[in-house]
Motif scaffolding. Structure first.
Motif, PDB file in Angstrom:
ATOM      1  N   ALA A  88      -2.893   7.314  -7.234  1.00  0.00           N
ATOM      2  CA  ALA A  88      -3.444   5.942  -7.095  1.00  0.00           C
ATOM      3  C   ALA A  88      -4.321   4.965  -7.695  1.00  0.00           C
ATOM      4  CB  ALA A  88      -3.344   6.097  -5.323  1.00  0.00           C
ATOM      5  N   GLU A  89      -5.456   6.114  -8.618  1.00  0.00           N
ATOM      6  CA  GLU A  89      -6.828   6.169  -8.956  1.00  0.00           C
ATOM      7  C   GLU A  89      -6.162   5.200 -11.079  1.00  0.00           C
ATOM      8  OE1 GLU A  89      -9.030   9.537  -8.644  1.00  0.00           O
ATOM      9  OE2 GLU A  89     -10.091   9.241  -6.677  1.00  0.00           O
ATOM     10  N   SER A  90      -5.155   6.099 -11.302  1.00  0.00           N
ATOM     11  CA  SER A  90      -5.240   5.534 -12.266  1.00  0.00           C
ATOM     12  C   SER A  90      -4.501   4.512 -12.022  1.00  0.00           C
ATOM     13  CB  SER A  90      -4.028   6.308 -13.206  1.00  0.00           C
ATOM     14  OG  SER A  90      -2.788   6.831 -12.255  1.00  0.00           O
ATOM     15  N   HIS A 123      -5.496   5.043   2.930  1.00  0.00           N
ATOM     16  CA  HIS A 123      -4.093   4.578   2.053  1.00  0.00           C
ATOM     17  C   HIS A 123      -4.826   3.705   0.925  1.00  0.00           C
ATOM     18  CE1 HIS A 123      -2.058   3.599   6.171  1.00  0.00           C
ATOM     19  NE2 HIS A 123      -2.305   4.725   6.542  1.00  0.00           N
ATOM     20  N   TRP A 124      -3.629   3.800  -0.581  1.00  0.00           N
ATOM     21  CA  TRP A 124      -4.104   3.283  -1.129  1.00  0.00           C
ATOM     22  C   TRP A 124      -3.879   1.636  -1.435  1.00  0.00           C
ATOM     23  CZ3 TRP A 124      -8.228   5.454  -4.434  1.00  0.00           C
ATOM     24  CH2 TRP A 124      -7.993   6.696  -3.819  1.00  0.00           C
ATOM     25  N   LEU A 125      -3.787   0.934  -1.505  1.00  0.00           N
ATOM     26  CA  LEU A 125      -4.102  -0.560  -1.496  1.00  0.00           C
ATOM     27  C   LEU A 125      -4.124  -1.155  -3.091  1.00  0.00           C
ATOM     28  CD1 LEU A 125      -5.531  -0.130   0.862  1.00  0.00           C
ATOM     29  CD2 LEU A 125      -5.690  -1.877   1.834  1.00  0.00           C
ATOM     30  N   LEU A 126      -2.547  -2.245  -3.192  1.00  0.00           N
ATOM     31  CA  LEU A 126      -3.115  -2.300  -4.081  1.00  0.00           C
ATOM     32  C   LEU A 126      -4.149  -3.150  -5.363  1.00  0.00           C
ATOM     33  CD1 LEU A 126       0.285  -5.033  -4.212  1.00  0.00           C
ATOM     34  CD2 LEU A 126      -0.278  -2.990  -6.300  1.00  0.00           C
ATOM     35  N   ALA A 171       0.070  18.878  -4.314  1.00  0.00           N
ATOM     36  CA  ALA A 171       0.920  17.493  -4.630  1.00  0.00           C
ATOM     37  C   ALA A 171      -0.565  15.746  -4.195  1.00  0.00           C
ATOM     38  CB  ALA A 171       1.754  17.771  -3.410  1.00  0.00           C
ATOM     39  N   MET A 172      -0.687  16.409  -2.807  1.00  0.00           N
ATOM     40  CA  MET A 172      -2.085  16.058  -2.279  1.00  0.00           C
ATOM     41  C   MET A 172      -3.220  15.193  -3.178  1.00  0.00           C
ATOM     42  SD  MET A 172      -2.135  14.911   0.140  1.00  0.00           S
ATOM     43  CE  MET A 172      -3.476  14.114   1.316  1.00  0.00           C
ATOM     44  N   ARG A 173      -3.764  16.611  -4.877  1.00  0.00           N
ATOM     45  CA  ARG A 173      -4.237  16.197  -5.905  1.00  0.00           C
ATOM     46  C   ARG A 173      -3.623  15.200  -6.670  1.00  0.00           C
ATOM     47  NH1 ARG A 173      -4.048  18.065 -10.553  1.00  0.00           N
ATOM     48  NH2 ARG A 173      -2.968  20.425  -9.821  1.00  0.00           N
ATOM     49  N   ILE A 174      -2.542  15.482  -7.511  1.00  0.00           N
ATOM     50  CA  ILE A 174      -1.537  14.251  -8.036  1.00  0.00           C
ATOM     51  C   ILE A 174      -1.646  12.994  -7.623  1.00  0.00           C
ATOM     52  CG2 ILE A 174       0.896  13.998  -8.308  1.00  0.00           C
ATOM     53  CD1 ILE A 174       1.209  17.033  -9.148  1.00  0.00           C
ATOM     54  N   TYR A 212       0.889  -0.906   0.036  1.00  0.00           N
ATOM     55  CA  TYR A 212      -0.043  -1.023  -0.031  1.00  0.00           C
ATOM     56  C   TYR A 212       1.005   0.994   0.254  1.00  0.00           C
ATOM     57  CZ  TYR A 212       1.188   0.472   4.988  1.00  0.00           C
ATOM     58  OH  TYR A 212       2.008   0.463   5.802  1.00  0.00           O
ATOM     59  N   VAL A 213       0.086   2.568  -0.559  1.00  0.00           N
ATOM     60  CA  VAL A 213       0.863   3.844  -0.436  1.00  0.00           C
ATOM     61  C   VAL A 213       0.502   4.762   0.573  1.00  0.00           C
ATOM     62  CG1 VAL A 213       0.317   4.350  -2.406  1.00  0.00           C
ATOM     63  CG2 VAL A 213       2.191   5.591  -1.552  1.00  0.00           C
ATOM     64  N   THR A 214       0.869   5.737   1.178  1.00  0.00           N
ATOM     65  CA  THR A 214       0.240   6.374   1.640  1.00  0.00           C
ATOM     66  C   THR A 214       0.786   8.597   1.784  1.00  0.00           C
ATOM     67  OG1 THR A 214       1.597   6.766   3.292  1.00  0.00           O
ATOM     68  CG2 THR A 214       0.434   5.239   4.015  1.00  0.00           C
ATOM     69  N   ALA A 215      -0.431   9.014   2.019  1.00  0.00           N
ATOM     70  CA  ALA A 215      -0.115  10.564   1.238  1.00  0.00           C
ATOM     71  C   ALA A 215       1.216  10.710   1.674  1.00  0.00           C
ATOM     72  CB  ALA A 215      -1.164  11.116   2.088  1.00  0.00           C
ATOM     73  N   ILE A 216       1.286  10.285   3.226  1.00  0.00           N
ATOM     74  CA  ILE A 216       2.977  10.419   4.272  1.00  0.00           C
ATOM     75  C   ILE A 216       3.803   9.856   3.340  1.00  0.00           C
ATOM     76  CG2 ILE A 216       4.384   9.624   6.198  1.00  0.00           C
ATOM     77  CD1 ILE A 216       2.208  10.455   7.710  1.00  0.00           C
TER      78      ILE A 216
END
Length: 129
Positions: free
Chosen positions: A77-79, A116-119, A69-72, A26-30
């Motif tokens: 992540a959505e893409s 958090h953005w997960l696979l 940066a947050m928008r990007i 996963y990946v986080t905003a941090i």
């Protein structure tokens, strides 16, 4: 922020995102903010130990730059077809209080930071419904 800087920011966030996903699943905003160089790991630790009132306080960028940066990050992540998963951040202190990310405390901004953005699921289901 000019388009050249935004392109550089996109590349950095994508690289950090891919590295975090490879490492953690996963990946986080941090992770994204650390990738910009505007946030240092030791400052994240200060925030987690409640030495600073909110995370944006220790990000060395203006609020509009942080917003970009947050928008990007979300767009990347959505893409990639990643799944959002809202997470609770609590302090590393005895009282385990909820941590605040933004100066404003706006619920939508707080949610964006906590997500958090997960696979994507391997079975092809979107997880919706």
């Amino acid at each position: 922020m000019n388009s050249q800087n935004e392109t550089k920011l996109r590349r950095g966030i994508a690289a950090a995102g891919n590295a975090a996903v490879a490492r953690n699943g996963y990946v986080t905003a941090i992770d994204a903010l650390l990738a910009t160089g505007w946030l240092r790991p030791e400052r994240v630790e200060d925030w987690r130990r409640c030495r600073v009132p909110y995370l944006e306080r220790v990000v060395v960028a203006s609020l509009p730059k942080i917003s970009t940066a947050m928008r990007i990050f979300r767009s990347w992540a959505e893409s990639e077809g990643m799944r959002p998963s809202e997470t609770v951040y609590v302090s590393w202190t005895k009282d385990r209080r909820r941590l605040r990310f933004s100066k404003s405390g706006d619920p939508d901004i707080e949610r964006a930071y906590r997500t958090h953005w997960l696979l994507p699921r391997a079975n092809g289901h979107s997880g919706e419904g």
